[in-house]
Design a protein around this motif. Sequence first.
Motif, short mmCIF file in Angstrom:
data_model
loop_
_atom_site.label_atom_id
_atom_site.label_comp_id
_atom_site.label_asym_id
_atom_site.label_seq_id
_atom_site.Cartn_x
_atom_site.Cartn_y
_atom_site.Cartn_z
N HIS A 248 38.15 45.61 72.54
CA HIS A 248 39.54 45.24 72.30
C HIS A 248 39.80 45.28 70.79
O HIS A 248 39.85 44.23 70.13
N PRO A 249 39.93 46.47 70.23
CA PRO A 249 40.03 46.62 68.77
C PRO A 249 41.20 45.87 68.15
O PRO A 249 41.10 45.43 66.99
N GLY A 250 42.28 45.70 68.86
CA GLY A 250 43.40 44.94 68.33
C GLY A 250 43.03 43.48 68.10
O GLY A 250 43.37 42.88 67.08
N GLU A 268 37.54 31.94 74.07
CA GLU A 268 38.00 33.02 74.95
C GLU A 268 36.83 33.90 75.38
O GLU A 268 36.78 34.39 76.51
N MET A 269 35.84 34.10 74.49
CA MET A 269 34.63 34.82 74.89
C MET A 269 33.92 34.10 76.02
O MET A 269 33.43 34.72 76.97
N LEU A 270 33.86 32.78 75.93
CA LEU A 270 33.22 31.98 76.97
C LEU A 270 33.98 32.11 78.29
O LEU A 270 33.38 32.23 79.36
N ARG A 271 35.31 32.06 78.23
CA ARG A 271 36.11 32.17 79.45
C ARG A 271 36.08 33.57 80.02
O ARG A 271 35.90 33.77 81.24
N PRO A 318 44.37 36.88 83.75
CA PRO A 318 43.02 36.44 83.41
C PRO A 318 42.07 37.55 82.97
O PRO A 318 41.07 37.27 82.31
N ASP A 319 42.38 38.80 83.33
CA ASP A 319 41.50 39.90 82.93
C ASP A 319 41.85 40.44 81.56
O ASP A 319 41.25 41.43 81.11
N THR A 320 42.81 39.83 80.88
CA THR A 320 43.17 40.20 79.51
C THR A 320 42.39 39.33 78.53
O THR A 320 42.36 38.11 78.67
N PHE A 321 41.77 39.97 77.55
CA PHE A 321 41.03 39.26 76.51
C PHE A 321 41.99 38.93 75.38
O PHE A 321 42.52 39.82 74.72
N ASP A 322 42.25 37.65 75.16
CA ASP A 322 43.27 37.21 74.21
C ASP A 322 42.73 36.02 73.42
O ASP A 322 42.63 34.91 73.93
N ASP A 326 45.27 29.78 75.39
CA ASP A 326 44.90 28.40 75.63
C ASP A 326 43.80 28.39 76.70
O ASP A 326 44.07 28.62 77.87
N THR A 327 42.58 28.18 76.27
CA THR A 327 41.43 28.27 77.18
C THR A 327 40.99 26.91 77.71
O THR A 327 39.94 26.81 78.37
N ARG A 328 41.76 25.89 77.43
CA ARG A 328 41.33 24.55 77.87
C ARG A 328 41.05 24.53 79.37
O ARG A 328 41.79 25.10 80.16
#
Length: 391
Positions: A248-250, A268-271, A318-322, A326-328
């Motif tokens: 995800h270069p952006g 987000e990496m963890l999620r 959920p399949d988008t890496f952002d 908010d990953t709570r």
Amino acid sequence: MGAVDLRAYPGFNADPYPHYAALRELGPVHEVFSVPGEPFWLIVGHEESRAALTDPRLSKSAASVGAEMFGVDVIGPHLLVVDPPDHTRLRRLVAREFTMRRVEQLAPRVQEITDELLDVMLPAGHGDLVDALAFPLPIIVICELLGIPSGDRDAFRAWSNEVVTPTGFEESRAAIQALAVYLDELIEDKRCQGPSGDLLSALIRTRAEDDDRLSAAELRALTFLLLIAGHETTVNLISNGVRALLAHPGQLADLRADFSLLDGAVEEMLRYDGPVETATVRYTTEPVPVGDVVIPAGVIVLVGLAAADRDPARYPSPDTFDIRRDTRGHLAFGHGIHFCLGAPLARLEARIALRSLLTRCPDLAPDPSAGPLDWLPGMLIRGVRRLPLRW
């Protein structure tokens, strides 16, 4: 409907998420199997997984259903294979020493180790990130924290790999037995040496207010758990995180431009693609309703942490890496009384490793000549054996 054979899902090991999504569309829990043997029940919904992780009817002790947990007879009882009140007692004793303050004090040393590893790694211009950074950083940290001699790390790596991604029953049991012998000798040496500054020496001598202390078997088992869990998860948190950024270069560019996003990026990496795919096994002590299904008593249940953290009912797209998401509430480190004791240390190591790597490697990229990735087998640890990159 019979048990779902996950082996029939093409590419499941490389990318299980579409298959988890397909299962989740049919319901939050399914009877499945992934290797020859008895089926088990897999929970794939976020709300249901969160509830299962705190449900006392889902026991961590195989003895609660008259079964035996592989290797516990050799290594001893640790936090992941016991229920309250035994779990409460063990956690209280170790938590007295494994404090946030102790973890925060490690930051300068973690940075120093990271810099030393990068100094060795960078001149080559390319190589395997797992071997060069993601593995040695957490293993050096946990070994230094526990007071394990540096010369023993290679042997420990081989044993650890066999425990978490076994090549066979006999090989895995032999690794556990070798570790048990090694840890018994190490603990006895530390008893004889007297007090020192490492965590294992502190655990040997720690006492609760009621004068309770860890037995020899409990010390061995707890050290085993801290060693295995204290590095395997972080290895794959770092390597999975780097894979996600490069794909995800952006997002990578945004993080490079503003490292204040780093804490959120790690979450987000963890999620998105965390290092633990399913929580360690639980056993139903009575029938347990999940959604419209009743899981019978006396069976194995796996809580799909990776599946739960891609549930659209909890996380939009959920399949988008952002990295600004908010990953709570993500379940990468579990939930409830078995929440990962080493989570603060894993987060600390990941933040330092990622910031240092991205700062010193502006041209970091996958190695196009390396061929396909070699994924770790099984459903416990999520990651790759090697991550060939150029920098």
